[in-house]
Design a protein around this motif. Structure first.
Motif, PDB file in Angstrom:
ATOM      1  N   ASP A   1       0.782  -1.323  -0.134  1.00 40.12           N
ATOM      2  CA  ASP A   1      -0.008  -0.048  -0.118  1.00 40.12           C
ATOM      3  C   ASP A   1       1.040   1.421   0.003  1.00 40.12           C
ATOM      4  O   ASP A   1       1.744   1.227   0.780  1.00 40.12           O
ATOM      5  CB  ASP A   1      -0.881  -0.154   1.269  1.00 40.12           C
ATOM      6  N   VAL A   2       0.752   2.112  -0.974  1.00 37.31           N
ATOM      7  CA  VAL A   2       1.432   3.449  -1.100  1.00 37.31           C
ATOM      8  C   VAL A   2       1.350   4.207   0.211  1.00 37.31           C
ATOM      9  O   VAL A   2       2.176   5.196   0.417  1.00 37.31           O
ATOM     10  CB  VAL A   2       0.998   4.183  -2.363  1.00 37.31           C
ATOM     11  N   VAL A   3       0.372   4.074   1.021  1.00 36.94           N
ATOM     12  CA  VAL A   3       0.181   5.125   2.192  1.00 36.94           C
ATOM     13  C   VAL A   3       0.831   4.325   3.562  1.00 36.94           C
ATOM     14  O   VAL A   3       1.592   5.273   3.860  1.00 36.94           O
ATOM     15  CB  VAL A   3      -1.290   5.436   2.269  1.00 36.94           C
ATOM     16  N   SER A   4       0.505   3.339   3.594  1.00 38.81           N
ATOM     17  CA  SER A   4       0.929   2.753   4.835  1.00 38.81           C
ATOM     18  C   SER A   4       2.383   1.916   4.593  1.00 38.81           C
ATOM     19  O   SER A   4       3.116   1.746   5.685  1.00 38.81           O
ATOM     20  CB  SER A   4       0.103   1.547   5.323  1.00 38.81           C
ATOM     21  N   GLN A   5       2.820   1.867   3.581  1.00 39.67           N
ATOM     22  CA  GLN A   5       3.943   1.060   3.313  1.00 39.67           C
ATOM     23  C   GLN A   5       5.066   1.827   2.338  1.00 39.67           C
ATOM     24  O   GLN A   5       5.676   1.423   1.530  1.00 39.67           O
ATOM     25  CB  GLN A   5       3.754  -0.586   2.646  1.00 39.67           C
ATOM     26  N   GLY A   6       4.821   3.157   2.352  1.00 33.96           N
ATOM     27  CA  GLY A   6       5.546   3.931   1.224  1.00 33.96           C
ATOM     28  C   GLY A   6       6.948   4.003   1.324  1.00 33.96           C
ATOM     29  O   GLY A   6       7.855   3.774   0.458  1.00 33.96           O
ATOM     30  N   GLN A   7       7.681   3.737   2.705  1.00 33.28           N
ATOM     31  CA  GLN A   7       9.198   3.551   2.591  1.00 33.28           C
ATOM     32  C   GLN A   7       9.650   2.569   2.311  1.00 33.28           C
ATOM     33  O   GLN A   7      10.502   2.528   1.641  1.00 33.28           O
ATOM     34  CB  GLN A   7       9.507   3.872   4.189  1.00 33.28           C
ATOM     35  N   GLU A   8       8.959   1.392   2.350  1.00 29.75           N
ATOM     36  CA  GLU A   8       9.485   0.153   1.599  1.00 29.75           C
ATOM     37  C   GLU A   8       9.345   0.197   0.115  1.00 29.75           C
ATOM     38  O   GLU A   8      10.318  -0.343  -0.531  1.00 29.75           O
ATOM     39  CB  GLU A   8       8.719  -1.035   2.218  1.00 29.75           C
ATOM     40  N   ILE A   9       8.399   0.508  -0.362  1.00 27.10           N
ATOM     41  CA  ILE A   9       8.158   0.983  -1.741  1.00 27.10           C
ATOM     42  C   ILE A   9       9.215   1.878  -2.320  1.00 27.10           C
ATOM     43  O   ILE A   9      10.001   1.294  -3.359  1.00 27.10           O
ATOM     44  CB  ILE A   9       6.926   1.244  -2.103  1.00 27.10           C
ATOM     45  N   LYS A  10       9.689   2.988  -1.582  1.00 28.77           N
ATOM     46  CA  LYS A  10      10.482   3.833  -2.280  1.00 28.77           C
ATOM     47  C   LYS A  10      11.947   3.262  -2.597  1.00 28.77           C
ATOM     48  O   LYS A  10      12.768   3.837  -3.316  1.00 28.77           O
ATOM     49  CB  LYS A  10      10.604   5.089  -1.316  1.00 28.77           C
ATOM     50  N   LYS A  11      12.246   2.146  -1.802  1.00 27.76           N
ATOM     51  CA  LYS A  11      13.449   1.564  -1.877  1.00 27.76           C
ATOM     52  C   LYS A  11      14.025   0.887  -3.184  1.00 27.76           C
ATOM     53  O   LYS A  11      14.987   0.785  -3.602  1.00 27.76           O
ATOM     54  CB  LYS A  11      13.835   0.452  -0.564  1.00 27.76           C
ATOM     55  N   ARG A  12      12.759   0.585  -3.708  1.00 23.67           N
ATOM     56  CA  ARG A  12      12.829   0.083  -5.108  1.00 23.67           C
ATOM     57  C   ARG A  12      12.329   0.616  -6.283  1.00 23.67           C
ATOM     58  O   ARG A  12      12.143   0.126  -7.566  1.00 23.67           O
ATOM     59  CB  ARG A  12      11.951  -1.229  -4.991  1.00 23.67           C
ATOM     60  N   ILE A  13      12.358   2.056  -6.184  1.00 23.51           N
ATOM     61  CA  ILE A  13      11.804   2.771  -7.110  1.00 23.51           C
ATOM     62  C   ILE A  13      12.967   3.760  -7.592  1.00 23.51           C
ATOM     63  O   ILE A  13      13.614   4.330  -6.654  1.00 23.51           O
ATOM     64  CB  ILE A  13      10.536   3.773  -6.713  1.00 23.51           C
ATOM     65  N   GLY A  14      12.898   4.122  -8.976  1.00 23.27           N
ATOM     66  CA  GLY A  14      13.753   5.395  -9.396  1.00 23.27           C
ATOM     67  C   GLY A  14      12.781   6.223  -9.940  1.00 23.27           C
ATOM     68  O   GLY A  14      11.933   5.894 -10.488  1.00 23.27           O
ATOM     69  N   TYR A  15      12.736   7.534  -9.355  1.00 24.71           N
ATOM     70  CA  TYR A  15      11.783   8.442  -9.994  1.00 24.71           C
ATOM     71  C   TYR A  15      12.401   9.673 -10.464  1.00 24.71           C
ATOM     72  O   TYR A  15      13.631  10.082  -9.970  1.00 24.71           O
ATOM     73  CB  TYR A  15      11.202   9.064  -8.541  1.00 24.71           C
ATOM     74  N   LEU A  16      12.020  10.149 -11.713  1.00 26.44           N
ATOM     75  CA  LEU A  16      12.404  11.558 -12.076  1.00 26.44           C
ATOM     76  C   LEU A  16      11.262  12.182 -12.378  1.00 26.44           C
ATOM     77  O   LEU A  16      10.263  12.014 -13.106  1.00 26.44           O
ATOM     78  CB  LEU A  16      12.792  11.095 -13.626  1.00 26.44           C
ATOM     79  N   PRO A  17      11.388  13.543 -11.590  1.00 24.56           N
ATOM     80  CA  PRO A  17      10.303  14.497 -11.568  1.00 24.56           C
ATOM     81  C   PRO A  17      10.267  15.333 -13.045  1.00 24.56           C
ATOM     82  O   PRO A  17      11.412  15.333 -13.799  1.00 24.56           O
ATOM     83  CB  PRO A  17      10.410  15.439 -10.475  1.00 24.56           C
ATOM     84  N   ALA A  18       9.284  15.974 -13.400  1.00 27.05           N
ATOM     85  CA  ALA A  18       9.248  16.861 -14.540  1.00 27.05           C
ATOM     86  C   ALA A  18      10.428  17.978 -14.279  1.00 27.05           C
ATOM     87  O   ALA A  18      10.952  18.259 -15.408  1.00 27.05           O
ATOM     88  CB  ALA A  18       7.927  17.282 -14.858  1.00 27.05           C
ATOM     89  N   ASP A  19      10.352  18.463 -13.210  1.00 22.85           N
ATOM     90  CA  ASP A  19      11.325  19.574 -12.941  1.00 22.85           C
ATOM     91  C   ASP A  19      12.352  19.104 -11.894  1.00 22.85           C
ATOM     92  O   ASP A  19      11.964  18.859 -10.851  1.00 22.85           O
ATOM     93  CB  ASP A  19      10.681  20.842 -12.608  1.00 22.85           C
TER      94      ASP A  19
END
Length: 305
Positions: free
Chosen positions: A67-85
């Motif tokens: 769940d992106v709300v309650s388990q967000g910290q665990e999720i972020k370890k496995r994500i690469g994110y590029l914002p628009a700016d």
């Protein structure tokens, strides 16, 4: 196997203003999934909610079945994110910032940073404040890729990149896909999606209006029709026409319907010439947004980001 990204009835409102409404789609393991719509359609709001930067008003979103709300910290370890700016510490050198990012992820990534930077033509010795918009975006690309994440979330990633760098960037993404990684690619540029993505979700006014394979958007379903009529006052009434055909010697439209119906309708007129061809994806995309200007004018308090 559970989808990598699973969004169901996701809604985000800003008071009375619209963010996104009842958004539902899934992204499967190992695919490049396009998320397309014009600026203001709700792409960035959806992404920020996925990343936990915004809390959903209702509905759910899961990544890696978490769940992106309650388990967000665990999720972020496995994500690469590029914002628009992309915005960084101006006094740092590009290489210093990327080394800091690698330490943050707990990985030894010097070789990968050097490889990606060389491919993109990024000078790691330059300070952030001296970099152009395009070179700052290169830093963001390397930062998103350096820890070899299972999921890449890219928000308008090519803005500021010249065509040669865009080509290199797409090759990097294809290589990531070959490694089994999943890519969520948000863009308002249809030609990018056509070149790169397997499937696409189209968002308009904060709502998903279609999810299908990219090849299904342009091959076999839509035709660009141009007809030269002998009678300039004639009108074609074609079923499936998304750009209504009015009177005139030359009539053009994007047509979605049976070819037999098209031929029968044309046979009712004196036709001097006819052209039928597959349209580029940009033209198909236009029919999804017909009337947006009128809706925006009528919905003065509606906001999608």
């Amino acid at each position: 196997m559970s989808p990598v990204v699973d969004i169901r009835s996701l809604t985000k409102r800003y008071g009375k203003a619209r963010g996104v409404e009842d958004v539902t789609f899934q992204v499967e393991q190992g695919e490049i999934f396009g998320f397309i719509g014009p600026n203001g359609a709700g792409k960035t709001t959806t992404i920020r909610t996925l990343l936990g930067f915004l809390r959903p008003t209702s509905g759910s979103a899961r990544i890696f079945d978490l769940d992106v709300v309650s388990q967000g910290q665990e999720i972020k370890k496995r994500i690469g994110y590029l914002p628009a700016d992309v915005n960084y510490y101006d006094d740092m050198r590009a290489g210093e910032l990327l080394d800091l990012s690698a330490r943050f992820h707990g990985v030894a990534a010097s070789a990968r940073i050097a490889e990606l930077s060389q491919a993109l033509g990024l000078d790691l010795g330059k300070r952030i404040r001296s970099l152009s918009t395009g070179n700052r975006k290169k830093v963001g690309i390397v930062q998103a890729l350096l820890h070899e994440p299972d999921l890449l979330i890219l928000d308008e990633p090519t803005s500021g990149l010249d065509p040669l760098v865009q080509h290199t960037f797409f090759e990097l993404l294809r290589a990531e896909k070959e490694q089994g990684r999943t890519i969520f690619f948000s863009s308002h540029v249809l030609s990018e999606v056509q070149r790169l993505c397997d499937r696409v979700a189209i968002i308009r006014d904060g709502r998903i209006i279609d999810v299908e394979r990219v090849d299904g958007l342009g091959v076999g379903q839509y035709k660009r029709v141009r007809v030269k009529l002998r009678n300039p006052g004639a009108t074609l009434d074609l079923p499936g026409a998304h750009r209504p055909a009015g009177p005139g010697a030359d009539v053009e439209l994007i047509y979605r319907g049976g070819i037999d119906d098209l031929v029968k309708q044309l046979a009712r007129h004196e036709v001097e010439d006819v052209w039928i061809e597959d349209p580029p994806l940009e033209e198909i995309f236009l029919h999804y947004y017909q009337g947006d200007a009128e809706r925006s004018a009528a919905d003065g308090d509606g906001v999608a980001r």
